[in-house]
Design a protein around this motif. Structure first.
Motif, short mmCIF file in Angstrom:
data_model
loop_
_atom_site.label_atom_id
_atom_site.label_comp_id
_atom_site.label_asym_id
_atom_site.label_seq_id
_atom_site.Cartn_x
_atom_site.Cartn_y
_atom_site.Cartn_z
N LEU A 438 0.54 -1.13 -0.03
CA LEU A 438 0.37 -0.33 0.35
C LEU A 438 0.59 1.19 -0.12
CD1 LEU A 438 -2.77 -0.68 2.07
CD2 LEU A 438 -2.59 -1.72 0.57
N ALA A 439 0.56 2.56 -1.19
CA ALA A 439 0.54 3.79 -0.66
C ALA A 439 -0.28 4.43 0.12
CB ALA A 439 1.16 4.04 -1.64
N PHE A 440 0.52 5.58 0.12
CA PHE A 440 -0.88 6.94 0.51
C PHE A 440 -0.73 8.67 0.05
CE2 PHE A 440 -2.78 9.42 3.75
CZ PHE A 440 -4.12 9.68 3.64
N ARG A 441 -1.59 8.82 -0.57
CA ARG A 441 -1.69 10.11 -1.10
C ARG A 441 -2.15 10.89 -0.74
NH1 ARG A 441 -1.48 13.03 -7.34
NH2 ARG A 441 -2.21 15.24 -6.26
N ALA A 442 -1.89 12.27 -0.46
CA ALA A 442 -2.81 13.02 0.59
C ALA A 442 -2.56 14.43 0.06
CB ALA A 442 -3.28 12.97 2.35
N GLY A 443 -3.29 15.13 -0.78
CA GLY A 443 -3.19 16.15 -1.30
C GLY A 443 -2.26 16.60 -2.47
N GLU A 444 -1.28 17.05 -2.26
CA GLU A 444 0.31 17.35 -3.42
C GLU A 444 0.87 16.32 -2.52
OE1 GLU A 444 2.42 20.91 -1.85
OE2 GLU A 444 1.24 21.02 -2.78
N TRP A 445 0.70 15.22 -1.75
CA TRP A 445 2.04 14.78 -1.16
C TRP A 445 1.82 13.13 -0.97
CZ3 TRP A 445 6.21 16.31 1.04
CH2 TRP A 445 6.93 17.81 1.03
N ALA A 446 2.68 12.64 -1.18
CA ALA A 446 2.67 10.72 -1.60
C ALA A 446 3.40 9.92 -0.68
CB ALA A 446 3.46 10.64 -3.09
N PHE A 447 3.31 9.31 0.04
CA PHE A 447 4.08 8.70 1.40
C PHE A 447 3.98 6.74 1.05
CE2 PHE A 447 3.06 5.91 5.13
CZ PHE A 447 4.56 6.02 6.21
N LEU A 472 8.87 10.07 0.87
CA LEU A 472 7.80 10.57 1.08
C LEU A 472 8.22 11.61 -0.25
CD1 LEU A 472 6.15 12.55 2.29
CD2 LEU A 472 7.71 13.79 3.16
N TYR A 473 6.96 11.67 -1.52
CA TYR A 473 7.23 12.59 -1.73
C TYR A 473 6.40 13.45 -2.39
CZ TYR A 473 10.61 9.04 -3.18
OH TYR A 473 10.74 7.65 -4.03
N ASN A 474 6.69 15.13 -2.54
CA ASN A 474 5.24 16.22 -2.73
C ASN A 474 5.62 16.22 -4.85
OD1 ASN A 474 5.23 18.96 -3.97
ND2 ASN A 474 5.57 19.24 -2.29
N ALA A 494 5.68 11.83 9.56
CA ALA A 494 4.74 11.29 10.26
C ALA A 494 2.97 11.79 10.49
CB ALA A 494 5.04 11.85 11.58
N GLU A 495 3.09 12.43 9.55
CA GLU A 495 2.07 13.19 9.58
C GLU A 495 1.03 12.17 8.74
OE1 GLU A 495 -0.19 16.97 6.96
OE2 GLU A 495 1.17 17.00 8.48
N LEU A 496 1.66 11.84 7.63
CA LEU A 496 0.69 11.50 6.63
C LEU A 496 0.83 9.88 7.16
CD1 LEU A 496 0.95 13.36 5.26
CD2 LEU A 496 1.94 12.35 2.83
N GLU A 497 2.03 8.85 6.95
CA GLU A 497 2.13 7.86 8.29
C GLU A 497 0.82 7.96 8.73
OE1 GLU A 497 4.91 4.17 9.37
OE2 GLU A 497 5.68 6.25 10.03
N LYS A 498 0.33 9.14 9.77
CA LYS A 498 -0.58 8.88 10.90
C LYS A 498 -2.15 8.56 10.06
CE LYS A 498 -1.85 11.26 15.26
NZ LYS A 498 -2.23 12.48 15.61
N GLN A 499 -2.45 9.81 9.14
CA GLN A 499 -3.44 9.67 8.58
C GLN A 499 -3.75 7.44 8.04
OE1 GLN A 499 -3.33 12.69 5.72
NE2 GLN A 499 -2.58 13.89 7.09
N MET A 500 -2.24 7.54 7.12
CA MET A 500 -2.45 5.84 6.35
C MET A 500 -3.15 5.40 7.50
SD MET A 500 0.02 4.88 4.07
CE MET A 500 -0.60 2.44 2.68
N LYS A 501 -2.55 5.23 8.43
CA LYS A 501 -2.76 4.38 9.89
C LYS A 501 -3.75 4.40 9.92
CE LYS A 501 2.07 3.25 11.32
NZ LYS A 501 2.79 3.21 12.60
N ALA A 502 -4.70 5.51 10.11
CA ALA A 502 -6.05 5.48 10.66
C ALA A 502 -6.88 5.43 9.76
CB ALA A 502 -6.17 7.10 11.16
#
Length: 518
Positions: A438-447, A472-474, A494-502
């Motif tokens: 799994l990967a995660f995109r939030a706004g302009e960020w990719a984790f 982590l990429y912009n 840390a913010e994106l990892e927390k969001q993804m885990k949630a």
């Protein structure tokens, strides 16, 4: 003068009333419930559509569709492979929630529960005629299908009134069409048998009889039964009269799609038109073979573009363009060599199927899921280009909102305003998947979390996105994902990892733990 205005108003009201009566009498659909056509390409990359200004190949018909509507620059499939993306599109549920949502063999059981809400079942309840034509690859039956009898559990059990499909992919057996519950053209005197475990006694394969490979030779993985001069995955015996001809597949599916429109144009219809191009084996018809200059992959894309043009011509000829919402996208990103020696690599030249992104099919990098995404509805949406993040998983909720359905599923979000050009933003975040990771995109960020595994899939020459360290990429400033900002920006990481885990919950740790054990 006032009397004249009053008389004119009365006359206009009368005309409107008469027009409303005529519309009701003719049975034509009101604009609140337009026809819906989803055109779903297979392995078509962001840079394969010339409207995106990336590659060198020209796709005039898809470009024309884009010019008539909205071309999304941040359109996504959920997954970097086909079965999971198709599962998400139809169900509105993330494929990682279903452990069986992975690339399926041709004899796999139906992946989607027949009690589940699907785009088709939702629209059927709203009075739509529903049909699927083309590639399916979501399983059939309960497993161990007897192809010589009526097949239990087909698309017809998921809300589709009509289905004309291939069971899996062009490179997998069985190489036959299935209409509703029957294999087309099958004769009782020549029964069809399929196995993904062992060959049938006395049956040749690409390994035992390489001379049978008259049209294409295998590079990796495709060395079992040979059908029509093309080696496939899986073993097949019999069913000679039912076997498709690869070169005419586009014409067959297009004809069935047109037939569906003809039969249902007097009431609202939903057609899921799933193209097989440019997935392997790439065996385009004679009018496209050798025409692109990019090898058979480029030729297959020209064929897909032609199919788009032809179905749009059909809508126009039948006077349906102004009342048909058309959505075009692809199930995942591009791949050149996907198992055959077909000159896709050698003749690719300067063409960039992945566009400005990194990776491709099978990859956690953006090109694995960042795909063409075009929405057109003549006279009803604002034409142009949108940077809103939109995803195929949201089609169920968005179309439900369009037609007045209250059906909901776990993960599908209503982004109808973005799809119609009435909002500049779509999804806020998105969980993406490639081969179970799994990967995660939030706004302009990719984790991308840290995963063990090979950074390069050597068989297809595509970067997997796997790394022992988190990434982590912009994507706004670095769409090619070349600068890993994980160390430089630990707070955002840390913010994106927390969001993804949630969002992912227990599955997040389960996925990473599972992969560490491999």
């Amino acid at each position: 003068m006032r009397q004249l205005l009053v008389l004119a108003a009365i006359a206009l009201l009368g005309c409107q009333t008469d027009r409303s009566k005529a519309t009701a009498q003719s049975g034509k659909t009101p604009m609140s419930k337009p026809n819906i056509l989803i055109i779903y390409a297979d392995d078509l990359g962001y840079g394969d559509v010339s409207a995106y200004g990336q590659g060198t190949l020209k796709t005039p018909n898809i470009d024309r569709l884009a010019a008539s509507g909205i071309r999304f620059t941040n359109g996504y499939a959920t997954s970097a492979t086909c079965t999971p993306s198709r599962f998400a599109l139809l169900t509105g549920v993330y494929p990682w929630r279903n452990e069986n949502a992975k690339i399926l063999p041709g004899d796999a059981p139906l992946l989607i529960d027949t009690t589940a809400i699907t785009v088709a079942s939702m629209l059927k309840k709203q009075g739509y005629a529903t049909g699927v034509v083309g590639k399916w690859h979501l399983g059939l039956g309960n497993g161990n299908v007897d192809w010589n009898k009526a097949i239990a559990k087909t698309p017809n059990d998921l809300g589709f009134d009509e289905s004309y499909i291939m069971a899996a992919t062009g490179d997998r057996v069985p190489t036959v069409y299935v209409e509703n519950r029957q294999v087309v053209g099958l004769q009782a005197s020549d029964p069809l048998s399929v196995s993904y475990e062992k060959n049938f006694p006395g049956q040749p394969t690409a390994l035992t009889n390489p001379e049978l490979m008259t049209k294409m030779k295998w590079h990796h993985g495709h060395n079992q039964s040979v059908v029509n001069g093309v080696p496939r995955i899986g073993f097949m015996k019999g069913g000679k009269n039912a076997t498709w001809t690869d070169e005419t597949m586009a014409d067959v599916f297009l004809g069935k799609a047109k037939d569906f429109v003809d039969q249902h144009k007097e009431k609202p219809f939903f057609l899921y038109y799933a193209l097989h191009e440019p997935h392997v084996p790439r065996v385009p018809g004679a009018k496209f073979a050798g025409k692109s200059g990019l090898g058979s992959r480029g030729d297959a894309i020209l064929e897909a573009d032609w199919c788009v043009g032809e179905i749009m011509k059909k809508l126009k000829a039948d006077g349906l363009l102004d009342n048909t919402l058309v959505i075009l996208s692809s199930d995942n990103g591009p791949v050149l060599n996907d198992g055959y020696y077909d000159e896709a690599v050698e003749k690719n030249g300067t063409h960039t199927p992945w566009g400005k992104f990194r990776g491709g099919k099978y990859s956690l990098f953006d090109a694995g899921t960042h795909v063409p995404f075009i929405v057109s509805w003549s006279g009803h949406i604002k034409k142009g280009v949108s940077d809103a993040v939109v995803c195929q998983i949201d089609l169920l909720a968005s179309l439900a909102a369009l037609v007045g359905s209250v059906d909901k599923t776990t993960d599908s979000e209503n982004i109808l305003d973005a799809l119609l050009g009435n909002a500049e933003t779509g999804r806020q975040n998105l969980v993406l998947e490639a081969s179970g990771r799994l990967a995660f995109r939030a706004g302009e960020w990719a984790f991308i979390p840290s995963y063990p595994g090979r950074p390069l899939n050597k068989e297809v020459n595509i970067e997997t996105g796997l790394s022992q360290t988190p990434q982590l990429y912009n994507l706004q400033t670095d769409p090619g994902q070349r600068t890993n900002l994980a160390t430089a920006n630990p707070n955002k990481l840390a913010e994106l990892e927390k969001q993804m885990k949630a969002l992912v919950g227990d599955a997040y740790q389960a996925k990473t733990d599972e992969l560490k054990l491999r």
